[in-house]
Structures are given as C-alpha cells and as structure tokens.
Enzyme design. Structure first.
Site, PDB file in Angstrom:
ATOM      1  N   TYR A 158       3.573   9.673   0.413  1.00  0.00           N
ATOM      2  CA  TYR A 158       4.454   9.098   1.441  1.00  0.00           C
ATOM      3  C   TYR A 158       5.934   9.370   1.148  1.00  0.00           C
ATOM      4  CZ  TYR A 158       0.167   6.488   2.561  1.00  0.00           C
ATOM      5  OH  TYR A 158      -1.123   6.154   2.869  1.00  0.00           O
ATOM      6  N   LYS A 196      -1.669   6.111  -4.688  1.00  0.00           N
ATOM      7  CA  LYS A 196      -2.750   7.093  -4.521  1.00  0.00           C
ATOM      8  C   LYS A 196      -2.334   8.432  -5.100  1.00  0.00           C
ATOM      9  CE  LYS A 196      -3.483   4.819  -0.105  1.00  0.00           C
ATOM     10  NZ  LYS A 196      -2.161   4.524   0.447  1.00  0.00           N
ATOM     11  N   HIS A 218      -6.631   9.855  -3.034  1.00  0.00           N
ATOM     12  CA  HIS A 218      -6.218   9.745  -1.640  1.00  0.00           C
ATOM     13  C   HIS A 218      -7.232  10.401  -0.690  1.00  0.00           C
ATOM     14  CE1 HIS A 218      -2.267   9.244   0.820  1.00  0.00           C
ATOM     15  NE2 HIS A 218      -3.308   9.048   1.580  1.00  0.00           N
ATOM     16  N   ASP A 256       0.847  -1.184   0.000  1.00  0.00           N
ATOM     17  CA  ASP A 256       0.000   0.000   0.000  1.00  0.00           C
ATOM     18  C   ASP A 256       0.890   1.243   0.000  1.00  0.00           C
ATOM     19  OD1 ASP A 256      -2.806   1.190   0.415  1.00  0.00           O
ATOM     20  OD2 ASP A 256      -1.551   2.237   1.879  1.00  0.00           O
TER      21      ASP A 256
HETATM   22  N1  LIG Z   1      -5.347   6.228   2.719  1.00  0.00           N
HETATM   23  C1  LIG Z   1      -4.939   6.970   3.731  1.00  0.00           C
HETATM   24  O1  LIG Z   1      -5.287   8.151   3.870  1.00  0.00           O
HETATM   25  C2  LIG Z   1      -4.046   6.367   4.765  1.00  0.00           C
HETATM   26  C3  LIG Z   1      -3.845   7.026   5.998  1.00  0.00           C
HETATM   27  C4  LIG Z   1      -3.043   6.406   6.954  1.00  0.00           C
HETATM   28  C5  LIG Z   1      -2.450   5.183   6.666  1.00  0.00           C
HETATM   29  N2  LIG Z   1      -2.640   4.592   5.438  1.00  0.00           N
HETATM   30  C6  LIG Z   1      -1.993   3.298   5.101  1.00  0.00           C
HETATM   31  O2  LIG Z   1      -2.246   2.351   6.132  1.00  0.00           O
HETATM   32  C7  LIG Z   1      -1.007   1.858   6.626  1.00  0.00           C
HETATM   33  C8  LIG Z   1      -1.135   1.457   8.077  1.00  0.00           C
HETATM   34  O3  LIG Z   1      -1.590   2.520   8.861  1.00  0.00           O
HETATM   35  P1  LIG Z   1      -0.699   3.237   9.973  1.00  0.00           P
HETATM   36  O4  LIG Z   1       0.712   3.155   9.563  1.00  0.00           O
HETATM   37  O5  LIG Z   1      -1.318   4.555  10.206  1.00  0.00           O
HETATM   38  O6  LIG Z   1      -0.999   2.420  11.300  1.00  0.00           O
HETATM   39  P2  LIG Z   1      -0.967   0.905  11.812  1.00  0.00           P
HETATM   40  O7  LIG Z   1      -0.540  -0.016  10.751  1.00  0.00           O
HETATM   41  O8  LIG Z   1      -2.269   0.694  12.491  1.00  0.00           O
HETATM   42  O9  LIG Z   1       0.141   0.997  12.945  1.00  0.00           O
HETATM   43  C9  LIG Z   1       1.499   1.134  12.648  1.00  0.00           C
HETATM   44  C10 LIG Z   1       2.227   1.347  13.967  1.00  0.00           C
HETATM   45  O10 LIG Z   1       2.079   0.183  14.773  1.00  0.00           O
HETATM   46  C11 LIG Z   1       3.356  -0.373  15.088  1.00  0.00           C
HETATM   47  N3  LIG Z   1       3.197  -1.820  14.920  1.00  0.00           N
HETATM   48  C12 LIG Z   1       3.163  -2.535  13.784  1.00  0.00           C
HETATM   49  N4  LIG Z   1       2.964  -3.836  14.023  1.00  0.00           N
HETATM   50  C13 LIG Z   1       2.864  -3.954  15.359  1.00  0.00           C
HETATM   51  C14 LIG Z   1       2.673  -5.068  16.217  1.00  0.00           C
HETATM   52  N5  LIG Z   1       2.535  -6.300  15.723  1.00  0.00           N
HETATM   53  N6  LIG Z   1       2.623  -4.844  17.562  1.00  0.00           N
HETATM   54  C15 LIG Z   1       2.767  -3.593  18.065  1.00  0.00           C
HETATM   55  N7  LIG Z   1       2.974  -2.493  17.293  1.00  0.00           N
HETATM   56  C16 LIG Z   1       3.017  -2.680  15.949  1.00  0.00           C
HETATM   57  C17 LIG Z   1       4.318   0.212  14.068  1.00  0.00           C
HETATM   58  O11 LIG Z   1       5.607   0.357  14.615  1.00  0.00           O
HETATM   59  P3  LIG Z   1       6.893  -0.395  13.970  1.00  0.00           P
HETATM   60  O12 LIG Z   1       7.037   0.097  12.571  1.00  0.00           O
HETATM   61  O13 LIG Z   1       8.001   0.018  14.861  1.00  0.00           O
HETATM   62  O14 LIG Z   1       6.600  -1.874  14.046  1.00  0.00           O
HETATM   63  C18 LIG Z   1       3.701   1.588  13.819  1.00  0.00           C
HETATM   64  O15 LIG Z   1       4.095   2.492  14.827  1.00  0.00           O
HETATM   65  C19 LIG Z   1      -0.060   3.016   6.357  1.00  0.00           C
HETATM   66  O16 LIG Z   1       1.297   2.635   6.455  1.00  0.00           O
HETATM   67  C20 LIG Z   1      -0.483   3.425   4.976  1.00  0.00           C
HETATM   68  O17 LIG Z   1       0.023   2.527   3.999  1.00  0.00           O
HETATM   69  C21 LIG Z   1      -3.437   5.153   4.510  1.00  0.00           C
END
Ligand SMILES: NC(=O)c1ccc[n+]([C@@H]2O[C@H](COP(=O)([O-])OP(=O)(O)OC[C@H]3O[C@@H](n4cnc5c(N)ncnc54)[C@H](OP(=O)(O)O)[C@@H]3O)[C@@H](O)[C@H]2O)c1
Length: 292
Positions: free
Chosen positions: A50, A79, A112, A45
């Site tokens: 980004y 996106k 996006h 994704d």
């Molecule tokens: N379309 C949009 O507007 C939009 C907006 C936000 C996000 N996104 C997409 O969604 C993806 C995921 O969302 P996100 O990055 O906001 O949040 P997330 O995946 O819910 O959380 C990521 C965070 O959790 C930690 N983490 C990961 N695996 C873990 C585990 N097994 N146990 C404990 N902590 C863990 C990571 O740290 P570490 O890296 O240190 O493991 C990071 O700090 C993004 O990377 C992006 O690709 C899209």
C-alpha cells in the site's frame, strides 16, 4: 451478541472491526490513523504494497507520545508482497515492516497473494503489459514467516487471497497453522464455502472490501464498476427500519456472521459511522433476507 474482539488460535485477541488503509494516500493516512484511534479503532490493516506504512508508523509513534495508548493496545496486520516470496526476501520484508512501524513485533503477517512476482524491482514487474510472475512456492514464504514467529518478531501468521486447496496445502505442510484468512467478502460476494472451511479449521475470516470497495475503479473493478452494494434495495429498506446507514447495515450483517471487517475511509464522519456498530442487532429474519 457480537464481541468486540475474538481470539486467534495463537491465543491473541484481534478486534473484529479494523481500519483498512489501502488507497489512503501518503500525506493523508497519518491523520486518518490518528482520527481512527481517537474514534476507538485498535486494529489497522496494512501492507507493504500500500506504500503508506512508514507514515502510519510515524503517526503511531506520535500517538503513543501524546495519548495513554501503548504499542500493545494496537493490533497491526501487515502483508508480505508478491515480489518478496523467496525465503531471504520474505525475511527481509518482515524486518522492513518492523522498521516502518518502529516496533519489535507485528501482531499478524499475511502472505498477500499466493502467486509471486519476479523479485527485485517494481511492485508490479511488467514486460509490456504482461506481469512477470516468479515460480517461488508459497510454502517457502510460509517457512520464512514461521522463522520470524520463532524469532518473536511476528505473533501470528495467516493468508490472504488463498483458496481452500491452497490453505489446505499450508495446513498440511507447515509447522504453524494459519490463524486468519483475509479475502474479498461482502453482501454480493458472501464466500459461504470458504467461511465454512475457515470455521472448521479455526481460521478467523477477515473480509476485505467489506463495503464492496465502491471507490475502486480501473484495473480492480472493470467488470462490475456499476454495481454498488450500498444501493441494494434490501439494504436501503433495512437502513430505514433500523435507522442506520446502508454501510452500517452491511457491516453489522458481516459481524453477526462472524466475519471480521476492515472498511477503509479517509473521511472523519464515515470513520465514525463504520465503527459505530455495536448498539444494534439485525433480527434473524432480516439476517436471512441479507444472506440470500
Ligand atoms: N488483502 C488484500 O488483498 C486486500 C485487497 C483489498 C483491500 N484490502 C484491505 O481491505 C480494506 C477495505 O477494502 P477497500 O478499501 O477495497 O473497500 P471498502 O472498505 O469496502 O470500501 C472503501 C470505499 O468505500 C467508501 N466508504 C467508506 N465508508 C463508507 C460509508 N460509511 N458510506 C459510504 N462509503 C463509504 C470509501 O470512501 P471514503 O474514503 O471517501 O470514505 C472508499 O471509497 C483496504 O483498505 C485494505 O486494508 C485488502
């Protein structure tokens, strides 16, 4: 049973568990992508916004040379950013994405956000602390994406951060129906109404921040920065019961609710953990507890 991939309305398969790449910095993301591919991830994704797509493109190019994987084995989402909503800019933005990934097609391109920003400069154009919006209608952006589908440069198109009324407007006015919606969703933000709408309209529902984005601070999480779904008492209980980590309980609950997931991690053990979701099943009663 949870399938490892599901079919989009265009007929293409999308893996249900992908890798999030937001906030994975340059200098790190290339290695993360290779580790993720080693682990079994086949869905990335990504987004122009980004700032790391070029490094992901480089990592993929190297990976194809040193493994048996080919471009068609990997599902790439990107996106179009808010500063590229006008027709010409959106078309150019898709060309730039293709260039960064060194490919002649992208599997899925999303708008996006529904709102545009003033075009031509910074990702977040500001005067003082005021974001400068544009008045470009997202239907214009959608037309540009449809054109790129016709040209064979995108396989499927969808939306991100759109609400029901906005999605309905695209369905009513576009030639091509959105195949997917990517929005924030997790145990503490279950999006039940939006999920139902997507199911009724054959739109695959992708949860971003599927773990509640515990690492995000500042602008994105000012109001609720102390809330952490990974520490929820019910999740912790089920973690003990199933001998799985809290993250695995949350992600599995999402998969069993037909929610696609794209957790982000730059940590090798957590990349593995977040993909190791297919050998257990949360019971109906425990799903109900989590649903509540
Ligand atoms: N379309 C949009 O507007 C939009 C907006 C936000 C996000 N996104 C997409 O969604 C993806 C995921 O969302 P996100 O990055 O906001 O949040 P997330 O995946 O819910 O959380 C990521 C965070 O959790 C930690 N983490 C990961 N695996 C873990 C585990 N097994 N146990 C404990 N902590 C863990 C990571 O740290 P570490 O890296 O240190 O493991 C990071 O700090 C993004 O990377 C992006 O690709 C899209």
């Amino acid at each position: 049973m949870v399938q490892k991939s599901v079919q989009l309305s265009t007929g293409y398969q999308i893996p249900v568990a992908g890798l999030g790449t937001w906030q994975s910095p340059e200098g790190v993301i290339g290695k993360v992508v290779k580790t993720a591919l080693d682990t079994g991830y086949r869905h990335l994704d990504c987004a122009q916004g980004y700032g790391n797509e070029a490094e992901i493109g480089d990592a993929l190019e190297e990976y194809y040379k040193t493994s048996s994987l080919k471009r068609e084995d990997i599902f790439i989402t990107s996106k179009v950013w808010n500063t590229c909503h006008s027709y010409e800019r959106c078309c150019q933005s898709v060309e730039d994405i293709l260039h960064r990934f060194k490919t002649n097609y992208i599997d899925l391109v999303l708008i996006h956000w529904p709102h545009g920003f003033q075009e031509g400069g910074e990702l977040f154009p500001r005067v003082g602390d005021q974001i400068q919006y544009s008045d470009v209608d997202y239907l214009e952006t959608w037309k540009a994406l449809e054109k790129k589908v016709e040209e064979g440069k995108i396989r499927s198109i969808g939306l991100s951060n759109f609400n029901i009324a906005q999605i309905q407007r695209v369905i009513d006015n576009g030639k091509i129906k959105p195949v997917a919606l990517e929005v924030e969703a997790h145990l503490y933000f279950q999006q039940k109404e939006l999920r139902k709408f997507c199911q009724e309209n054959n739109i695959v529902f992708i949860a971003y921040s599927p773990l509640g984005s515990p690492g995000s601070t500042g602008f994105w999480r000012q109001a609720h920065s102390e809330v952490n779904v990974l520490k929820d008492p019910i999740v912790l209980n089920l973690s003990k019961k199933y001998q799985k980590s809290p993250a695995q309980i949350i992600l599995r609950w999402e998969l069993q609710n037909n929610i696609l997931i794209i957790p982000k991690s730059t940590n090798e053990a957590r990349l593995q953990e977040n993909f190791d979701l297919f050998d257990f099943n949360i019971s109906g009663d425990d799903m109900k507890q989590l649903d509540q």
